[in-house]
Structures are given as C-alpha cells and as structure tokens.
Scaffold this active site. Structure first.
Site, PDB file in Angstrom:
ATOM      1  N   ASP A 334       7.997  83.119  75.192  1.00  0.00           N
ATOM      2  CA  ASP A 334       7.039  83.542  74.179  1.00  0.00           C
ATOM      3  C   ASP A 334       6.806  82.437  73.139  1.00  0.00           C
ATOM      4  O   ASP A 334       7.756  81.775  72.703  1.00  0.00           O
ATOM      5  CB  ASP A 334       7.618  84.784  73.471  1.00  0.00           C
ATOM      6  CG  ASP A 334       6.584  85.545  72.665  1.00  0.00           C
ATOM      7  OD1 ASP A 334       5.559  85.934  73.231  1.00  0.00           O
ATOM      8  OD2 ASP A 334       6.821  85.758  71.451  1.00  0.00           O
ATOM      9  N   GLU A 365       4.205  80.292  77.244  1.00  0.00           N
ATOM     10  CA  GLU A 365       2.997  80.979  76.795  1.00  0.00           C
ATOM     11  C   GLU A 365       2.192  80.049  75.882  1.00  0.00           C
ATOM     12  O   GLU A 365       2.304  80.094  74.669  1.00  0.00           O
ATOM     13  CB  GLU A 365       3.347  82.267  76.027  1.00  0.00           C
ATOM     14  CG  GLU A 365       2.115  83.117  75.736  1.00  0.00           C
ATOM     15  CD  GLU A 365       2.171  83.832  74.390  1.00  0.00           C
ATOM     16  OE1 GLU A 365       3.097  83.588  73.601  1.00  0.00           O
ATOM     17  OE2 GLU A 365       1.247  84.622  74.124  1.00  0.00           O
ATOM     18  N   ASP A 432      -1.831  91.082  76.141  1.00  0.00           N
ATOM     19  CA  ASP A 432      -2.347  90.539  74.875  1.00  0.00           C
ATOM     20  C   ASP A 432      -3.864  90.468  74.794  1.00  0.00           C
ATOM     21  O   ASP A 432      -4.393  89.987  73.784  1.00  0.00           O
ATOM     22  CB  ASP A 432      -1.824  89.105  74.666  1.00  0.00           C
ATOM     23  CG  ASP A 432      -0.396  89.071  74.142  1.00  0.00           C
ATOM     24  OD1 ASP A 432       0.069  90.095  73.613  1.00  0.00           O
ATOM     25  OD2 ASP A 432       0.248  88.016  74.269  1.00  0.00           O
TER      26      ASP A 432
END
Ligand code: ARE
Ligand code: CA
Length: 597
Positions: A334, A365, A432
C-alpha cells in the site's frame, strides 16, 4: 552502469539514441531471451543491428509515440559481448559502443532482475474479503465485539453488521460489515477456477478496526472476523492444490489506532519506547485526532509509521516475512510512494521476502508511470492503473483514438523492462475506483447497463487479456456488476451470488480459455502494427504470430492485414473461418484476434 547516450550533431540534424545496459528498459531477460532495445528520436533510425560474439540480430521498430520510438531485438539468453550499429535515414552509420578503447559491452546475465513466469502466465482476481462470500456465520461480529477494538468509539458513527443483501449506508466503505470471510473464499475456489484464475490478490486480512482493513491493529494476526488460522491454512492449501497462488495486502506506511505501539504512546507519551515510531505533534491527545499526530492524508485513524526507525522496519518487514512463511506467494504494498526512506526500506523488504521465497511477487501500489520503482531492487511490478485506466479505459470509452492510445502505450512500453512488462499487474478498476462497467456508462448499482456499455466492457477486458502481464479482475466485474465510487464506495458492495450477467460471465470464461490456449498472449513480446481512427493493431508473441485488432469507435474500420495468411481466433463466432489475407472489416466496438497460418 551509467547512461550511454550517443549524441551526434551533424549540420542541422541531431542524431540521438539512448541505451543503458544497467537499465532493464534497455536490457532485460524476458521469456528466457536477452532483450536489447534502444530508444531514438522518432524517425532518426533507418535500421539497427545488435552485433554479438555469436551472431548478429536485426533490431526492429517496436513501439512509437510523437517524439520517440524503440528498436528491439532478442538474442538467446547466454553470455555475450555486443555493440549496436545504426544506420540513419540519410545514410550515416553510428554505433553504440561501450568505450572507444573497448567497444564491446559484456553481458553475463548474473544477478539480473528475474521475470516470474507464474505471473506472466497468470490470471488474477482481486478479493475484498468482507464483501466476497460469507462462509462462516459464527465469526460475523462487529469490530466492536473484538476486545482489542473498543477504541472504535472514535470512528465516525457506530459500526453496523448488515445482512448480505442489506442496502448501502453511509458507513459502507469502512464500518458497515457484511460478514465475508476466508472460509467463504475457499468455498468459491471452484468458481474461481472456472474463470481461469491462478492468482488471488487479497485485500488486508490482518486485525484492523475497519471493514477494509487498511488500519492495521496487529500485523501478525489474522482478523478473527475473517476466520481462524486453520481456515486460512486450509484456504492456502486448497488454492495451491488448484495451482492458484495468493498475494496479500501489506500496509507499511501507517497502522490503525488500536495498534499496541500506538496505544502505548497514547498512554505514556515520550516515556513510551514507541514514541519514535510515530510523528506526534502534541501529547496528550485524543485517539483519532488527525491534528495531534501525522496520519495518512491527515486521517487520525491512520497514524503514520516512522519507517526510518530500524525497530519499525524490523517489526514491519518481520510481519511481511511471517505471512510469506505462512504460505502466501507475494505481497501488494500500500502507498509505497508515501513511505519514508523508500530507497532503503523497499530493498530491505525485497531482500527479506525473496530470501524466504525467491519467486514471491512484489507489487507496489503506484498509480503513475514510475520506472524508478521497478529496476530490480524494489518491486517486480506496479499496479498498472497507468495502463489500464489512463490509457485503455479512455480508449474503450471512445475518448482516445486508436493512434493516441497507441502512442501512450508506446511511452508505457518504452519506460519499463520487458521482464517488468511481462509481470505487469494489469487492472482497470479496484476497491479504490468505480467499477469498470460504471465508468463505461453502465450506470450505478442496481441499474441495467446498456448494450453499448457491455460491448465496451468486452472490448476493454479482451484487450487486457491480450497484453503482456497478468490481467486483474476486481471481484464481481466478471458478473457485470456496477458500482459508483462517488456513492459510498458502491463498488465494494457484496457479490449477490444468485444474480449474474451470464453473457459477461461467459465472456470472461472464454477470455481465460483464449489466453490459456494462445501462448503468444502470455509472452513478453509486443510490437505495434498500425492505428487509425478508432482502430489499433499490435502483434503478440516472439514471432509476431498473433495480431490483436481493436476498434473502439461506433463505425466499422478496415485493416490491411500484414503479409501472409491469417485466421481469426477471436471472437469464436467470427465468419468466415477460412484463412484471410488482404483487408478485413473490424466491426464497431470490438476486438478481433488473428493467428498466422
Ligand atoms: C474512505 C473512503 C473515501 C473517503 C475517505 C474519507 O473510501 O471515499 O474519501 O474514507 O472519509 C483506505 C480505505 C478507504 C478509506 C481510506 C481512508 O480503503 O476506503 O477512504 O482508507 O480511511 C490515492 C492514493 C492511493 C490510495 C487511494 C485511496 O494514492 O494509494 O488514494 N489507495 C490505498 C488503498 C486504499 C486505502 C489506502 C490507500 C489507505 O488501496 O484502499 O484506503 O491505506 C488518483 C490518484 C491516486 C489516488 C486515486 C484515488 O487517480 O492518482 O493517487 O489514490 O486517484 O483517490
Ligand atoms: Ca463470516
């Protein structure tokens, strides 16, 4: 190392090519071949050849964009000495040499950044555990019921536990729980196999204070709402038995307020041994107060961790290794771009993980084109929103012409090593973003998508399944689900298993079959053919043996096929089935895939 740019100025023309043997964008091992590429100003190279101690290899124009282009060739993967000869359009000869004393570069492949074949060959499916499938009702608990989580009082609003098909509430993204769990995923492994899935990307499963899990309370502990360690072990065993590997979500940038280290600081201030793990601006403070300490994007629920501190590193990297040892096959990281000291943190993470499992997959990410993250010391791949959303989605919407999309793809392919491209984590949407079908005009949750939006979804997913790298499907997209991020993160609504768009589901199954049966589509090699209007066409495979032709406009296009005979392998119902040559019609909003012979 070092950039070996050859710059020759002659009269009014500047001849300029770039080559750097230390950079995988120019030299990599992909599909067990040595791939050599050079970048040139558009139109400045007439021909180029890779000269080696065991033969010469002609370089070919691979991809291009407005100002630049890439020339590429591949040689067998073995030790070699080499240089590159270039002819310019006005008949001049140039060479890319190591040094003038010693013209040969040497390459032995030792310690090269390896490609993971299981990723290149794989089909990936993303699972958001609370919303996938509820396999064990007895663990359906509110976060508040875990004693570690009493602190959830600081969360906005009371968390709620909903039934699987209850309506969305304003707490939907984060504190409306539906009861999905690990057991539920195990129960759906046959379903995933029917989609050809070989890689599962799991959103966070460590103990946390939310439904999404990005606020980690205990990195080393499975959240009991997702099940027991035995259930997790059984899931991994069952997945592995079926040839499915599993990667987990790892959040090193910040933790949650229920993390013991953070609670200790909250209680003891700078008397706490963990004081330096965080960035406290004022103490005492109220838990969740985003002004009192640094949190991710200012959120008090996500206190930022000090990854410059060796203890924090040991704690975090130890957790990553712990789950790899447990049986996971890779990690999605992340917000790596926000982590402190990334240039040392990620190499450390990589080394520790690869030491435990050399073929573990590390995906960062990162939403933008960022080659510096994938040079061999940090990630194997990035979440390819830059390709899937910024280019392919806009193309599938009809907003980018074939030529514009192709030029953007040219920049993408030029930026990364071919090994990296072949390990690409190719997604369009995720937890997301809005769902892809919504982005394509299909409407929001509960609507009936138009035929055109479905056709565009098919176009986009087909492209994704034909490009190098692993295609990634966000859970439910294969059933034609809709979901608008702007409406309480609707894209995270639970999959209703009694409903599906059969046409879309069959399409995804056929895509898996297509990819399985066509090795060229799983290869690292791609080469542009042409683009015009809404159409673009590119070759796949090391011998350009497959041609993918897409048309995203509402009128049909015609394409002059490359030399030779071709037969259509997609769509399956395409007629005529006889070998083709000459010109073919490409129907509106469609993809045609042809194979030589
Ligand atoms: C939730 C809601 C939001 C709401 C927010 C505040 O989803 O809609 O605005 O609450 O009330 C996790 C949860 C989220 C949660 C968030 C904060 O999953 O649901 O937000 O925590 O509590 C950028 C980052 C990227 C990040 C996305 C979300 O660059 O790294 O934003 N993604 C990761 C995870 C998330 C996770 C976190 C980070 C935090 O995947 O799930 O959020 O751990 C552009 C930019 C991108 C940008 C993107 C989306 O395209 O280029 O940089 O991503 O838009 O905003
Ligand atoms: Ca459950």
């Amino acid at each position: 190392g070092g950039k070996n740019a050859v710059r020759i100025v002659k009269g009014s023309t500047t001849f300029y090519v770039e080559f750097d043997p230390a950079d995988p964008a120019y030299l990599s091992i992909a599909d067990n071949r040595t791939v050599v590429r050079l970048e040139a100003k558009r139109g400045t190279v007439e021909s180029a050849v890779l000269v080696t101690n065991h033969g010469n290899y002609t370089m070919k124009l691979q991809v291009w964009w407005d100002f630049g282009e890439v020339w590429r060739t591949e040689a067998p993967f073995e030790e070699m000495k080499y240089y590159i000869l270039i002819n310019s359009p006005d008949g001049e000869r140039f060479a890319v040499l190591n040094t003038s004393d010693n013209p040969f570069f040497s390459f032995d492949g030792v310690d090269r950044f390896p490609q993971l074949g299981w990723v290149s060959n794989g089909i990936t499916y993303q699972i958001f555990p609370d919303r996938f499938n509820n396999g064990n009702k007895s663990n359906d608990v509110l976060a508040l019921d875990h004693d570690e989580l009493i602190l959830n009082q600081v969360n906005p609003g009371q968390p709620i536990l909903s039934n699987w098909s209850d309506p969305i509430t304003p707490l939907h993204c984060c504190h409306q729980y539906f009861g999905g769990d690990i057991k539920g995923i195990t129960e759906k492994l046959d379903y995933l196999q029917s989609l050809g899935v070989t890689i599962i990307y799991l959103n966070p499963i460590s103990l946390s204070g939310s439904a999404h899990g990005y606020d980690t309370y205990d990195y080393y502990r499975l959240d009991p709402k997702f099940g027991t360690e035995e259930e997790l072990r059984e899931f991994l065993n069952e997945a592995h038995k079926r040839g499915i590997r599993v990667i987990f979500d790892f959040v090193p940038n910040h933790c949650g307020i229920g993390n013991p280290a953070f609670l200790d600081v909250w209680k003891k201030g700078n008397e706490s041994p963990y004081w330096d793990w965080f960035f406290i601006k004022q103490w005492p403070f109220k838990l969740g107060d985003g002004n009192a300490y640094v949190g991710w994007w200012g959120f008090g629920s996500l206190p930022k961790l000090n990854t410059s501190n060796p203890e924090v590193r040991e704690y975090l990297i130890g957790a990553a290794v712990h789950w790899i040892k447990f049986g996971f096959d890779g990690i999605r990281v992340d917000v790596p771009n926000e982590v402190l000291d990334p240039e040392t943190f990620f190499p450390e993470l990589r080394e520790a993980v690869k030491e435990e499992k050399p073929d573990a997959y590390l995906v960062g990410e990162i939403w933008t084109l960022s080659p510096e993250w994938v040079k061999g010391d940090r990630f194997d791949s990035l979440m390819n929103y830059a390709l899937g959303r910024d280019i392919l989605l806009n193309y599938a919407k009809g907003l980018l012409s074939g030529e514009s999309a192709m030029k953007l793809m040219g920049r993408y392919y030029a930026s990364y090593g071919e090994n990296v491209v072949a390990m690409g984590f190719n997604l369009v949407d995720s937890h997301d973003t809005s769902r892809v079908l919504t982005d394509l005009g299909g409407g929001s949750l509960g609507d009936t998508p138009s035929d055109e939006s479905i056709q565009r979804l098919k176009l986009l997913s087909t492209l994704l399944y034909t490009l190098p790298g692993t295609p990634v499907t966000f859970q439910g997209d294969e059933r034609g689900l809709l979901g608008d991020k702007g409406h309480y993160d609707e894209q995270r609504y639970p999959i209703q298993w009694d409903k599906a768009n059969k046409d879309v589901l069959n399409h995804y199954r056929a895509l898996a079959e297509l990819r399985r049966g066509t090795p060229a589509l799983r290869s690292s090699a791609i080469r542009f053919y042409t683009a015009e209007g809404g159409m673009m066409a590119f070759f796949r495979g090391h011998n350009n043996e497959v041609l993918v032709v897409a048309n995203s406009w509402k009128k049909s296009a015609s394409l002059e096929l490359p030399q030779g005979e071709w037969k259509v392998i997609w769509p399956e119902d395409y007629s005529p089935s006889d070998p083709l040559s000459g010109t073919i019609e490409v129907p509106p909003i469609s993809v045609i895939i042809l194979e030589r012979g």
